[in-house]
Design an enzyme around this catalytic site. Structure first.
Site, PDB file in Angstrom:
ATOM      1  N   TYR A 267     110.683 109.439   4.617  1.00  6.26           N
ATOM      2  CA  TYR A 267     110.679 109.945   3.244  1.00  6.26           C
ATOM      3  C   TYR A 267     110.010 111.312   3.226  1.00  6.26           C
ATOM      4  O   TYR A 267     108.972 111.497   3.864  1.00  6.26           O
ATOM      5  CB  TYR A 267     109.886 109.016   2.309  1.00  6.26           C
ATOM      6  CG  TYR A 267     110.701 107.866   1.756  1.00  6.26           C
ATOM      7  CD1 TYR A 267     111.920 108.095   1.111  1.00  6.26           C
ATOM      8  CD2 TYR A 267     110.237 106.559   1.855  1.00  6.26           C
ATOM      9  CE1 TYR A 267     112.655 107.041   0.593  1.00  6.26           C
ATOM     10  CE2 TYR A 267     110.968 105.507   1.333  1.00  6.26           C
ATOM     11  CZ  TYR A 267     112.179 105.756   0.708  1.00  6.26           C
ATOM     12  OH  TYR A 267     112.906 104.716   0.192  1.00  6.26           O
ATOM     13  N   CYS A 455      86.768  61.994  15.436  1.00  5.87           N
ATOM     14  CA  CYS A 455      86.505  60.571  15.701  1.00  5.87           C
ATOM     15  C   CYS A 455      86.472  60.219  17.180  1.00  5.87           C
ATOM     16  O   CYS A 455      86.155  59.090  17.527  1.00  5.87           O
ATOM     17  CB  CYS A 455      87.537  59.712  14.984  1.00  5.87           C
ATOM     18  SG  CYS A 455      89.163  59.751  15.755  1.00  5.87           S
ATOM     19  N   CYS A 476      89.687  57.455  12.004  1.00  3.46           N
ATOM     20  CA  CYS A 476      89.318  58.868  11.953  1.00  3.46           C
ATOM     21  C   CYS A 476      88.911  59.298  10.542  1.00  3.46           C
ATOM     22  O   CYS A 476      89.662  59.104   9.577  1.00  3.46           O
ATOM     23  CB  CYS A 476      90.499  59.709  12.422  1.00  3.46           C
ATOM     24  SG  CYS A 476      90.144  61.458  12.452  1.00  3.46           S
TER      25      CYS A 476
END
Ligand code: IVH
Length: 713
Positions: A267, A455, A476
């Site tokens: 541009y 877990c 978990c």
């Protein structure tokens, strides 16, 4: 060799036409010719230029294809220095107000005086280029360099379709004259047409300044190609960090053949040296002239009056920023009147009449403090980079997802690394790439843990999946809420009165941690919950009590074993009859269940291998959860499993199909020809060569009675 006049004319006409269509295609986005037609004209011109190299002009469209590989770039002294622009430090709207106030003060304007006229533009995030046109022809393209001296990158810039090699002095001159016709038309009618269209005469010397950049889609495509090349083992190839880097790399690429493959855009937003040509009064007028001459000028370039218009522009562009097809890092305000610009002048190397008003940066550097594993409600493990807090895209970012193992490996993010973090719009922050030079020695490669960090159960990645998952579903903590809701739902244990809100509340209050805790609830801990009356507490307890009497399929489904839906739970229950049978089944035994494939079998097996899960089940039973157990389904014995049988000749009572069905039902494979692997040949009347072969190989031969005896064994 002299050039025939008709070739000369034809070449000129072709160039004119190709210029016109290139402009329609690249700049106006309004092609008037099918690509194939354009290519045909292009090749015709190429052929003419090959035949008569003297015909070749520097602005010929054929020159876009680029030339030889350069050893380095020649230095170019800018006739008018390429200045930089002051950045307004205030990111808020007040940035525009500060600029306007400064301009007004320096122009000596009072409060009641009319607003100053501005032009507001996008601040493109690419690199500045100066294009030099002499008599309308592009003769040189140079980088900014230090503002005084840049580099000659003409060859590479010529490959950008949007940049005209020759400026458009007027509207398209009409249909292409047939070879030989052109001379009679002459220059005259052309210039008359141009005058009529009101196009301003092109200055003999015109330096256009603007930004070369890469559109996001082009950038993505380029990186995709780069990744493919790297995957195929290409050395010296890399992916690009962002569109700006990719554009800068392409412009400074010494091999124009490579530069040509890097799609760039352009541009225009200003100018340098201008000699001759029309007189202009405003910045906006110049931009419009540039547009008329064929240069791309952004549609978002607008005229504005006073600070309020600038603020509105800043806000509007800020809103649209993420939906633009290219990156911008702010907007630019310029005093429109060239006379006022002159009056305002410069401080050091920055004009007083322009300012860049930036948006919050969308990319920042920071360091990785750790890589943690987040476990989602469904047990999915996600690596997350914990970052030294950094302000990016308008917020402070402290972590960024690395998605999964493959992504983390691809980016090779390590603890201690300096990384580029990007946050664009509402998109979640991401680590774009690692700054390789800044890696601390000895930084270890990231590996995904094989154990759930929440877990401690095994984390597994199934074949064909990208994610690791925790196998400790019931146990978990991360999966607790989800597991409880799944267990309690209507299609599973059907616990009346246990909804999502209540589960959230109970888990958060620590009242329940595992499924068996549900059946240990008492009135006292329920009424202690917020918004829980005695009546609803009693209802819930009654619902829980009632749910204890269930069926094996419901219970199995309620356990939430991955890949075990209601129908698989039913199949498993029917096949094994008892829960213990399922819990102790090997993968092979699970595979014997109709409709159970390897993925389900593995998943069921892994689930019951986890001691945590077995413990949960034992506790549920101890709490009184029960069902009626059945007997294992009697399976049809398969006495001929693994045996291969060949049928030949006509049997006295059984058709060939009947015999085949019976054999297959017994587990045998029925083959068409006799080999050493054949276990039996069943021979009837008029048995032929297969019987001979069986005798030859010493394969057992049976008649129909022998077959029946075998099947009954
Ligand atoms: S005007 C005298 N306008 O921003 C003013 N610059 O230092 C010269 N840029 O690297 C710059 N978009 O390449 C101007 N609309 C715009 C721009 C722009 C991007 C870049 C320019 C330069 C930096 C300004």
């Amino acid at each position: 060799m002299s050039i025939p006049a008709r070739d000369q004319e034809r070449a000129d006409a072709l160039r004119e036409l190709l210029h016109h269509h290139a402009h329609q295609y690249y700049v106006l986005d309004a092609p008037e010719l099918p690509d194939a037609e354009y290519d045909k004209l292009f090749r015709e011109l190429q052929a003419l230029e090959e035949k008569h190299p003297e015909l070749l002009t520097p602005d010929s469209p054929t020159q876009r294809v680029g030339g030889r590989i350069l050893e380095g770039f020649a230095k170019v002294r800018h006739q008018v220095p390429m200045l930089s622009i002051r950045t307004e430090t205030d990111i808020e709207a007040s940035g525009a107000r500060n600029f306007d106030a400064r301009v007004r003060r320096e122009l000596g304007l009072k409060e009641g005086d009319p607003p100053v006229g501005y032009v507001a533009e996008l601040k493109f995030d690419g690199l500045a280029i100066s294009l030099r046109y002499e008599n309308g022809t592009l003769v040189q393209a140079a980088t900014r360099g230090d503002g005084e001296i840049g580099e000659d990158v003409t060859q590479n810039i010529q490959t950008i379709g949007q940049i005209p090699l020759r400026l458009n002095a007027g509207p398209h001159p009409g249909p292409l004259p047939q070879a030989g016709e052109g001379a009679s038309q002459g220059e005259d009618s052309l210039s008359r047409k141009r005058e009529r269209a009101g196009v301003r005469a092109i200055p003999p010397v015109l330096e256009v300044r603007g930004e070369v950049f890469m559109r996001r889609a082009d950038f993505e495509r380029l990186n995709e190609l780069q990744r493919e090349k790297i995957a195929k083992g290409a050395k010296n190839e890399k992916t690009f960090v962002n569109p700006r880097n990719a554009a800068a790399g392409a412009v400074r690429q010494l091999d124009p053949a490579i530069a040509r493959q890097r799609p760039l855009s352009f541009y225009a937003y200003g100018w340098g040296q201008i000699e001759g040509g029309p007189a202009f009064e405003t910045h906006y007028e110049v931009l419009q002239a540039l547009r008329a001459w064929g240069l791309p000028v952004s549609e978002r370039t607008v005229q504005a009056q006073g600070a309020d218009d600038l603020i509105a522009y800043h806000q509007a562009v800020g809103r649209d920023r993420d939906s633009l097809p290219f990156d911008i890092d702010g907007v630019v305000y310029k005093v429109d009147s060239l006379a006022l610009q002159k009056q305002l002048g410069f401080v050091t190397r920055e004009p007083r009449w322009a300012v860049a008003h930036k948006f919050p940066a969308q990319e920042q550097l920071t360091t990785v403090e750790s890589i943690d594993i987040y476990v989602g409600r469904t047990g999915k493990l996600t690596p997350v980079a914990r970052l030294q807090p950094v302000f990016v895209g308008g917020v402070t970012v402290t972590n960024a997802t690395l998605h999964n193992e493959d992504e983390a490996r691809r980016k090779d993010v390590r603890v201690g690394d300096t990384v580029i973090v990007r946050r664009a719009g509402d998109v979640i922050p991401e680590v774009v790439s690692v700054v390789a030079e800044k890696r601390v020695p000895g930084a270890a490669q990231f590996t995904m843990p094989r154990i759930c960090p929440v877990c401690g159960s095994a984390a597994v990645r199934e074949e064909g999946e990208v994610d690791y998952r925790c196998t400790g579903g019931l146990f978990c903590g991360a999966q607790r809420k989800q597991a409880i809701l799944h267990f309690a739902q209507r299609r599973a244990m059907d616990v009346e009165g246990l909804g999502e809100k209540l589960v959230d509340q109970m888990v958060e209050a620590g009242v329940i941690r595992t499924l068996p805790d549900l059946y240990r609830l008492g009135l006292a801990n329920l009424v202690a919950l917020e918004r829980m009356g005695e009546k609803s507490a009693q209802n819930l307890l009654a619902g829980l009590e009632q749910s204890k009497g269930t069926t094996l399929p419901r219970f199995l489904f309620g356990l939430g074993i991955r890949h075990v839906g209601e129908s698989t739970a039913r199949d498993l229950a029917r096949h094994f009859g008892k829960l213990d049978g399922i819990m102790d089944a090997s993968v092979e035994q699970l595979l014997e269940v109709p409709d159970v494939g390897p993925i389900v079998a593995e998943s069921v097996h892994a689930f019951f291998q986890q001691p945590h899960n077995r413990e949960v089940i034992a506790q549920l039973r101890a709490c009184g959860v029960h069902w009626e157990e059945g007997e294992p389904a009697v399976r049809a014995p398969k006495p001929l499993a693994g045996k291969t049988v060949v049928l030949t000749g006509t049997l006295p009572t059984l058709s060939r199909d009947e015999a085949k069905d019976m054999l297959e039902a017994a587990g045998a494979k029925v083959a068409g020809s006799v080999s050493k692997k054949t276990d039996y040949v069943v021979a009837g009347a008029e048995a032929g060569s297969k019987l001979d072969k069986a005798r030859e190989l010493g394969v057992a031969v049976l008649d129909e009675d022998g077959l029946r005896t075998l099947l009954a064994s």
